[in-house]
Each structure stands twice: as C-alpha cells, then as structure tokens.
Design a protein around this motif. Structure first.
Motif, PDB file in Angstrom:
ATOM      1  N   VAL A 217       0.763  -1.273   0.013  1.00 39.45           N
ATOM      2  CA  VAL A 217      -0.130   0.075   0.073  1.00 39.45           C
ATOM      3  C   VAL A 217       0.767   1.006   0.038  1.00 39.45           C
ATOM      4  O   VAL A 217       1.778   1.501   0.581  1.00 39.45           O
ATOM      5  N   PRO A 218       0.447   2.239  -0.730  1.00 32.81           N
ATOM      6  CA  PRO A 218       1.228   3.511  -0.840  1.00 32.81           C
ATOM      7  C   PRO A 218       1.165   4.171   0.577  1.00 32.81           C
ATOM      8  O   PRO A 218       0.168   4.300   1.037  1.00 32.81           O
ATOM      9  N   ILE A 219       2.363   4.692   0.966  1.00 30.25           N
ATOM     10  CA  ILE A 219       2.608   5.342   2.160  1.00 30.25           C
ATOM     11  C   ILE A 219       2.630   6.846   2.032  1.00 30.25           C
ATOM     12  O   ILE A 219       3.490   7.088   1.378  1.00 30.25           O
ATOM     13  N   ASP A 260       6.000   6.667   0.304  1.00 29.18           N
ATOM     14  CA  ASP A 260       6.310   6.840  -1.222  1.00 29.18           C
ATOM     15  C   ASP A 260       5.914   8.325  -1.678  1.00 29.18           C
ATOM     16  O   ASP A 260       6.647   8.845  -2.657  1.00 29.18           O
ATOM     17  N   THR A 261       5.114   9.065  -0.827  1.00 33.62           N
ATOM     18  CA  THR A 261       4.780  10.244  -1.291  1.00 33.62           C
ATOM     19  C   THR A 261       4.739  11.134   0.069  1.00 33.62           C
ATOM     20  O   THR A 261       4.143  11.000   1.058  1.00 33.62           O
ATOM     21  N   LEU A 262       5.215  12.400  -0.302  1.00 32.65           N
ATOM     22  CA  LEU A 262       5.298  13.487   0.791  1.00 32.65           C
ATOM     23  C   LEU A 262       4.336  14.439   0.100  1.00 32.65           C
ATOM     24  O   LEU A 262       4.709  15.241  -0.868  1.00 32.65           O
ATOM     25  N   VAL A 263       3.433  15.097   0.959  1.00 40.44           N
ATOM     26  CA  VAL A 263       2.638  16.130   0.594  1.00 40.44           C
ATOM     27  C   VAL A 263       3.164  17.300   1.439  1.00 40.44           C
ATOM     28  O   VAL A 263       3.281  17.732   2.450  1.00 40.44           O
ATOM     29  N   ILE A 264       3.785  18.380   0.353  1.00 42.08           N
ATOM     30  CA  ILE A 264       4.222  19.740   0.950  1.00 42.08           C
ATOM     31  C   ILE A 264       3.516  20.695   0.526  1.00 42.08           C
ATOM     32  O   ILE A 264       2.528  20.881  -0.188  1.00 42.08           O
ATOM     33  N   ASP A 265       3.674  21.931   1.429  1.00 43.25           N
ATOM     34  CA  ASP A 265       2.781  23.052   1.201  1.00 43.25           C
ATOM     35  C   ASP A 265       3.623  23.685  -0.006  1.00 43.25           C
ATOM     36  O   ASP A 265       4.802  23.884  -0.396  1.00 43.25           O
ATOM     37  N   THR A 300      -8.550  14.958   0.980  1.00 43.42           N
ATOM     38  CA  THR A 300      -8.608  14.386  -0.307  1.00 43.42           C
ATOM     39  C   THR A 300      -7.332  14.262  -1.005  1.00 43.42           C
ATOM     40  O   THR A 300      -6.859  12.947  -1.743  1.00 43.42           O
ATOM     41  N   VAL A 301      -6.540  15.453  -0.883  1.00 46.29           N
ATOM     42  CA  VAL A 301      -5.157  15.195  -1.583  1.00 46.29           C
ATOM     43  C   VAL A 301      -4.360  14.154  -1.265  1.00 46.29           C
ATOM     44  O   VAL A 301      -3.557  13.211  -2.024  1.00 46.29           O
ATOM     45  N   ALA A 302      -4.343  14.015   0.145  1.00 47.17           N
ATOM     46  CA  ALA A 302      -3.629  12.781   0.768  1.00 47.17           C
ATOM     47  C   ALA A 302      -3.973  11.552   0.237  1.00 47.17           C
ATOM     48  O   ALA A 302      -3.230  10.477  -0.084  1.00 47.17           O
ATOM     49  N   LEU A 303      -5.317  11.166   0.365  1.00 48.82           N
ATOM     50  CA  LEU A 303      -5.724   9.959  -0.415  1.00 48.82           C
ATOM     51  C   LEU A 303      -5.534   9.716  -1.896  1.00 48.82           C
ATOM     52  O   LEU A 303      -5.237   8.530  -2.094  1.00 48.82           O
ATOM     53  N   GLN A 304      -5.229  10.561  -2.379  1.00 51.62           N
ATOM     54  CA  GLN A 304      -4.886  10.440  -4.005  1.00 51.62           C
ATOM     55  C   GLN A 304      -3.526  10.284  -3.933  1.00 51.62           C
ATOM     56  O   GLN A 304      -2.912   9.758  -5.109  1.00 51.62           O
ATOM     57  N   GLY A 305      -2.638  10.640  -3.066  1.00 44.95           N
ATOM     58  CA  GLY A 305      -1.291  10.414  -3.175  1.00 44.95           C
ATOM     59  C   GLY A 305      -0.733   9.430  -3.282  1.00 44.95           C
ATOM     60  O   GLY A 305       0.282   9.068  -3.836  1.00 44.95           O
TER      61      GLY A 305
END
Ligand code: FO1
Length: 305
Positions: A217-219, A260-265, A300-305
C-alpha cells in the motif's frame, strides 16, 4: 480501511478533514502515547484525548487541547491544596483521566480504555494507542533528562535539546492489532504531526517500520513543517537536535525509507526536486488547515497521493 499515524493537534485537524471525505467507520487512528505521564496520580494521555475530543467536537479550538468551555474548579482547589499547577486540566478533562486511571487499575488495557472513551463520546473513528505498554518520550537537556511534557509545558521548551529518548521506560510492544492494521490498510497516512516525538515513537516500536516497508500500500505523509517552521509545537528544536534541517526536505529525509509520497505546502514548492531526488513522489498543495473545507481538501489530496 484507512490507517492514520497520529500525534496531537495537527493530526486531529487532519482527521477532521478525513471524516468529511470518507465514512468515519473506515478510519483507524493509531495514536502516539509518548506524551503520556502520571500527574495528580492520574494517567494523562494528551494525544489520545486531543484526537478523541477533537473528533467528538468537544475540543477547545483556541488551544487545540482541553475541552471547550471547560471549568477549572478542581484545578483551583488542587492549587490550594499544594498540587502542581503547570499542566492545565479542566474539570471535564480530569473526568477523562479519572475514568482512564480507574479502568486501567481494574486491569483494562489502554487500547480497551481508549476504545471505551471514544465510543462514550460518540466518536466513530477507531482510536488505537500505539502501545499498551508505557512508552514515555524523554528529552535530554543541559538541565537533565525529563519527560517530554515537562520539557514542553512546564519548562516551556526553553532547554537546549541534546537528545531524545523514545520508549524511555524500556521495551514497548506495539498494540497487538497494530501490525495487522498495517497489513490490512488500503491507505496508510502519516498525519502532519511532529516527526520526532509524535510519529517517531510509533515508528520505533518493534516491527512497525518493517511492516510499513513490506506493505504494498502506498504510504503518504503530510509535512508538518511549512516554510521552514512548525505550525504548532516543538518540531523545530527537536528536528535540529536530531540533525535534521527544519524544512519539508528535513521531513522527507526522516521518512525517506518508509514513505512513497510527501505532501508539502505550496510555500515549499522550491524543495520539490530535492525531495524527489530522495526517491519520493511529491504533491504540492495548500496544507494549512485554516477551516473545515481546507481540512477536507488536504485529506482528499492525501488519499490521492
Ligand atoms: N499544552 C500546554 O502547552 N499547556 C498545558 O497546560 C497543556 C495541558 C493539556 C491538558 C490536556 C491535554 O490533553 C493536553 C494538554 N496540553 C497542554 C497539550 C500537550 O502538552 C501537547 O499538545 C501534546 O502533548 C503534544 O501533542
């Protein structure tokens, strides 16, 4: 099922976004217990209470902790009777700690207590402590080694941090269901919490890192550092003390072998390529959870990450 690794205030706000976009019954929050400590003979569990009371819409939104509109009659009398006053506990907040302490004394596990309290407060998200064992976080400073809350609240984070000791009471095991939850999760999210003392204690439990590294699963993690600063709390001095740059890139370094993915501002757009160079995917968005809609958007963005 969506598994969220959670600390306190930032994680609680993020979860308020998540419950707007997916059914709460599909969300499990595994919560840091490194801040837990005994005061007034009571078992205080700050992050568990912040997450529970926020999701119950009971939280004091000014502070991010404690219960909105709570009274302080008991605290005033505790002061009159010579009890410590540095950790502010309202009357309703104290009821949580009294009931938690009573149930633990009857032999309940912390997991069972946390589940009982969140159901009693009408919270549909499952709330799971990271461990049923004591796993206090200690901060080593020039003034000596102390529990995180003494460093952060009593001494107002004024001491120079020399080191951070996780699970300072000895080996702690993950809550029995935690490794299964990681294996069963369809999404695994690291909430925008302090990577050192909120997410770090969970990752340091035996088997957790390996379970995260072996799941298909992508983290996805959301950076709690925006524009080189933490929105709230002592992430900056603690990251510096552990040798990390206080930036979204520093967050990427801490999590690089796990996520796998980092969400940044969007303020940190310029860091995107250096974070990608660590092998991570990067999503740039507005991560400031200024209102309900912003929280839902970030979820929503985090779930799509
Ligand atoms: N933080 C403070 O800075 N001062 C306090 O008096 C305080 C009391 C408090 C009571 C209950 C609770 O659940 C949290 C409380 N916090 C207080 C917040 C806490 O220190 C930190 O926010 C968390 O431990 C870090 O996530």
């Amino acid at each position: 099922m969506i598994l969220v690794f959670a600390g306190g205030v930032g994680a609680a706000k993020f979860l308020e976004g998540l419950v707007q976009v997916v059914p709460p019954e599909e969300i499990v929050a595994v919560v840091n217990t490194g801040d837990d400590f005994v005061l007034h003979g009571l078992m205080i569990a700050p992050d568990l209470d912040i997450v529970t009371c926020t999701l119950a819409d009971l939280i004091d939104r000014e502070q991010g902790w404690g219960i909105a509109g709570d009274t302080t009659a008991c605290m005033e009398w505790l002061g009159k009777l010579g009890a410590p006053q540095w950790f502010k506990l309202g009357d309703r907040d104290l009821a949580l700690h009294i009931q938690r302490t009573a149930l633990l004394r009857e032999g309940w596990t912390l997991s069972h207590v946390a589940d009982h309290l969140r159901q009693a407060l009408g919270v549909k998200v499952r709330i799971v402590p990271m461990s049923n064992d004591p796993a206090p976080t200690h901060i080593v400073t020039a003034a000596g080694e102390m529990h995180f809350e003494r460093y952060f609240v009593e001494r107002r984070a004024q001491d120079d941090v020399q080191d951070v000791r996780l699970h300072a009471a000895g080996p702690a095991q993950p809550t029995p269901e935690l490794l299964d939850l990681i294996a069963q999760a369809d999404h695994i999210l690291l909430a925008p919490s302090n990577p050192i003392v909120s997410i770090g204690p969970i990752l340091a439990l035996p088997g957790v890192r390996r379970a995260l590294q072996t799941t298909a699963v992508p983290i996805v993690a959301i950076s709690p550092i925006v524009g080189g600063a933490a929105i709230k709390g002592p992430a900056a001095p603690l990251m510096r003390a552990m040798g990390y740059e206080v930036s979204a890139f520093g967050i990427a370094q801490i999590y690089a072998d796990l996520i796998d993915t980092l969400v940044i501002d969007q303020l940190d757009q310029a860091l995107m390529n250096s974070i990608k160079a660590l092998g991570l995917q990067v999503v740039v968005t507005d991560t400031i959870m200024r209102d309900s809609a912003a929280k839902a958007r970030l979820a929503t963005v985090a779930l799509q990450g």
